[in-house]
Design a protein around this motif. Structure first.
Motif, PDB file in Angstrom:
ATOM      1  N   GLN B  21      -3.501  -3.769 -23.821  1.00 55.65           N
ATOM      2  CA  GLN B  21      -2.649  -2.684 -23.329  1.00 55.65           C
ATOM      3  C   GLN B  21      -1.442  -3.289 -22.635  1.00 55.65           C
ATOM      4  N   GLN B  22      -0.346  -2.570 -22.670  1.00 59.01           N
ATOM      5  CA  GLN B  22       0.862  -3.069 -22.017  1.00 59.01           C
ATOM      6  C   GLN B  22       0.840  -2.664 -20.547  1.00 59.01           C
ATOM      7  N   LYS B  23      -0.142  -3.170 -19.825  1.00 64.11           N
ATOM      8  CA  LYS B  23      -0.133  -2.970 -18.368  1.00 64.11           C
ATOM      9  C   LYS B  23      -0.804  -4.147 -17.665  1.00 64.11           C
ATOM     10  N   GLY B  24      -0.596  -4.253 -16.378  1.00 61.62           N
ATOM     11  CA  GLY B  24      -1.078  -5.422 -15.639  1.00 61.62           C
ATOM     12  C   GLY B  24      -0.313  -6.651 -16.093  1.00 61.62           C
ATOM     13  N   ALA B  25      -0.955  -7.806 -16.023  1.00 57.23           N
ATOM     14  CA  ALA B  25      -0.322  -9.050 -16.456  1.00 57.23           C
ATOM     15  C   ALA B  25      -0.625  -9.262 -17.931  1.00 57.23           C
ATOM     16  N   TYR B  26       0.454  -9.391 -18.728  1.00 56.81           N
ATOM     17  CA  TYR B  26       0.229  -9.577 -20.166  1.00 56.81           C
ATOM     18  C   TYR B  26       1.484 -10.191 -20.789  1.00 56.81           C
ATOM     19  N   ASN B  27       1.294 -10.793 -21.955  1.00 55.86           N
ATOM     20  CA  ASN B  27       2.417 -11.326 -22.722  1.00 55.86           C
ATOM     21  C   ASN B  27       2.014 -11.324 -24.192  1.00 55.86           C
ATOM     22  N   LEU B  28       2.726 -10.567 -24.987  1.00 53.77           N
ATOM     23  CA  LEU B  28       2.430 -10.529 -26.428  1.00 53.77           C
ATOM     24  C   LEU B  28       3.481 -11.354 -27.164  1.00 53.77           C
ATOM     25  N   ASP B  39       4.032  -8.372 -15.295  1.00 47.53           N
ATOM     26  CA  ASP B  39       3.363  -9.085 -14.201  1.00 47.53           C
ATOM     27  C   ASP B  39       2.464  -8.107 -13.446  1.00 47.53           C
ATOM     28  N   SER B  40       1.615  -8.649 -12.601  1.00 49.74           N
ATOM     29  CA  SER B  40       0.867  -7.795 -11.677  1.00 49.74           C
ATOM     30  C   SER B  40       1.114  -8.324 -10.277  1.00 49.74           C
ATOM     31  N   GLU B  41       0.508  -7.707  -9.278  1.00 49.13           N
ATOM     32  CA  GLU B  41       0.735  -8.127  -7.898  1.00 49.13           C
ATOM     33  C   GLU B  41       0.378  -9.610  -7.718  1.00 49.13           C
ATOM     34  N   HIS B  42      -0.752 -10.019  -8.341  1.00 49.68           N
ATOM     35  CA  HIS B  42      -1.230 -11.381  -8.099  1.00 49.68           C
ATOM     36  C   HIS B  42      -0.924 -12.365  -9.229  1.00 49.68           C
ATOM     37  N   ILE B  43      -0.494 -11.849 -10.351  1.00 47.57           N
ATOM     38  CA  ILE B  43      -0.300 -12.731 -11.504  1.00 47.57           C
ATOM     39  C   ILE B  43       1.128 -12.592 -12.022  1.00 47.57           C
TER      40      ILE B  43
END
Lengths: 308, 308
Positions: B21-28, B39-43
């Motif tokens: 899913q395109q939420k939190g920390a991710y990179n496609l 990005d997310s708060e911690h990542i």
């Protein structure tokens, strides 16, 4: 009867557990020459014409007989290379007792390279025992590099029982086996190194015939700063099964590497390998010490049991 | 939100079991470029300046969070090389879900080389999941050569869960791990090859810290004319223990070689290796077929169980 000196007799006691005698089929090699030799009704030993070594012909009516072919090197600085070829006829049942002991009291390297090949006929049953041992107060190294080649026809059975007792500074062991249909191989390798000794054992078993099977058990103890490397390889080219098991105990600052290779090239090849390296079992040590043994005595007993 | 095409969505379903899913920390990453990232708060994820790839910073307050970094290659003839570096702070607890899927509908080779390094801080707990998959009606090969380097500080825990599902024509996997004191490594490798595929997996675990331990489990199935070679190496340089277990099923005309290496360089290193190669269990096959399954169905169930 050839008269043997004290050193030779002492070494023969180490390397020929069945007791070397000058009767039946035997050949004692001493510092590169045959000191004495004998044939039996079914087993004939012939000196090679083209290179050092002997050809041993074992006929198909041989039943439970022993051949003794020990090698003693006690000249410091000697490099002895010998080629022994065994031709074992179909149906023979024989025990071959080899072994090499080096007594080095000098400062030069003493070395024995024994290249043995076994042509094992259909249904023959061969037990080959080989003990390696070094001693002597000299600083010269004691080096043993055995090469063992075994060619097994169908239904043949071969037991290779090989032991490096102690005192061998450097060894590189090469063992090659080709197995025909329904042949059976049993290998028991025991090896002990100490001080700064090096040992390397390479083994390649090609299971070419349907129904062939191999069981390889290797047990070793490495003490001092010694190093050991094991490289057993089992290749299944037919319907076959093999079990390779290597267990090593390390002590002091020794190092052991086990690099087996199992290779299944046939749908019905089943090959299993197990290896373990670790220190002496602490629980056993404690148990023996509570019986009043010193640490050295307890270790000695555990190691003897492990190697026997 | 980036819109994804059907092929990309289908591949993501194969390689990201938790659901991309395109939420939190991710990179496609898609055909060599980042299609979307967050990005997310911690990542925090940063694009590298000097070469293709990203740096992923995971702070010490991360608790049970996931990072998704899937790669999709669907351009035939593409060679994509990427360097991803993970910096995981002391105390973090994170799951990283990677994976690469290649859809090749052309006649040229498509290849992805993912070079991942993990710098794992003191006491951090990392779970890294990686799925490899190939598909597409083209004749061009699908090639995946992952390199995984893991550097573990004391008390770190790392779980490497890696699966080659199917459709990968050629793979050479390199995994290197360096372990600090009391760190724990768990590796689960599952690999399936079919047709004329080739797979090679090399792994080297250096146990440098006292109290470190490693458990490596490799399970593979080789069908068709495929070939697999495994070379796991566990080196004990300290008081440590390791258990390496490789089991393979061969079918059809496949070939599997297992060449582990265990090396004890310390008195208190205890290392065990077990490997087995063989065909499908006949008894299980017969049992399932008496329940009314076809041979193919029964084989499928046994293989699924073996790999899961």
């Amino acid at each position: 009867m050839a008269l043997l000196d004290k050193i030779t007799e002492k070494i023969l006691q180490q390397i020929d557990g069945s007791g070397f005698q000058q009767k039946g089929a035997y050949n004692l090699r001493h510092n590169g020459v045959a000191l004495c030799h004998g044939d039996s009704e079914h087993i004939k030993i012939k000196k090679k014409e083209d290179k050092p070594g002997i050809d041993i012909y074992i006929d198909g009516n041989t039943r439970g007989e022993q051949v003794h072919i020990p090698v003693v090197v006690d000249a410091s600085g000697m490099k002895d290379e010998v080629y022994n070829d065994f031709y074992i006829d179909a149906g023979a049942d024989v025990t071959i007792i080899a072994g090499c002991g080096i007594h080095n009291s000098g400062c030069n390297e003493s070395r024995h390279d024994g290249i043995h090949s076994f042509h094992v006929g259909k249904g023959a049953n061969v037990r080959y025992e080989e003990k390696h041992y070094g001693e002597g107060e000299g600083t010269g190294a004691r080096v043993l590099n055995p090469v063992t080649k075994i060619y097994m026809k169908e239904d043949a059975v071969f037991t290779l029982d090989t032991v490096q007792i102690k005192g061998v500074d450097s060894t590189v062991r090469e063992t090659e086996v080709e197995m025909g249909a329904n042949s059976k191989l049993f290998v028991i390798e025991k090896l002990m190194t100490h001080d700064s000794q090096n040992a390397e054992s390479n083994m390649e078993i090609q299971m070419n015939g349907d129904g062939s099977s191999a069981q390889i058990i290797s047990r070793s103890v490495a003490k001092g700063q010694s190093r050991q490397v094991f490289h057993p390889k089992a290749v299944g080219n037919a319907k076959c099964h093999a079990h390779v098991q290597c267990d090593s105990i390390i002590m002091d600052h020794a190092e052991v590497a086990s690099i087996p290779e199992i290779n299944a090239r046939h749908l019905d090849a089943a090959i299993i390998h197990e290896a373990a390296i670790g220190r002496i079992n602490d629980e056993q040590l404690v148990k023996l010490r509570t019986l009043g043994m010193t640490a050295e005595e307890a270790e000695g007993i555990i190691i003897d049991n492990f190697l026997n």
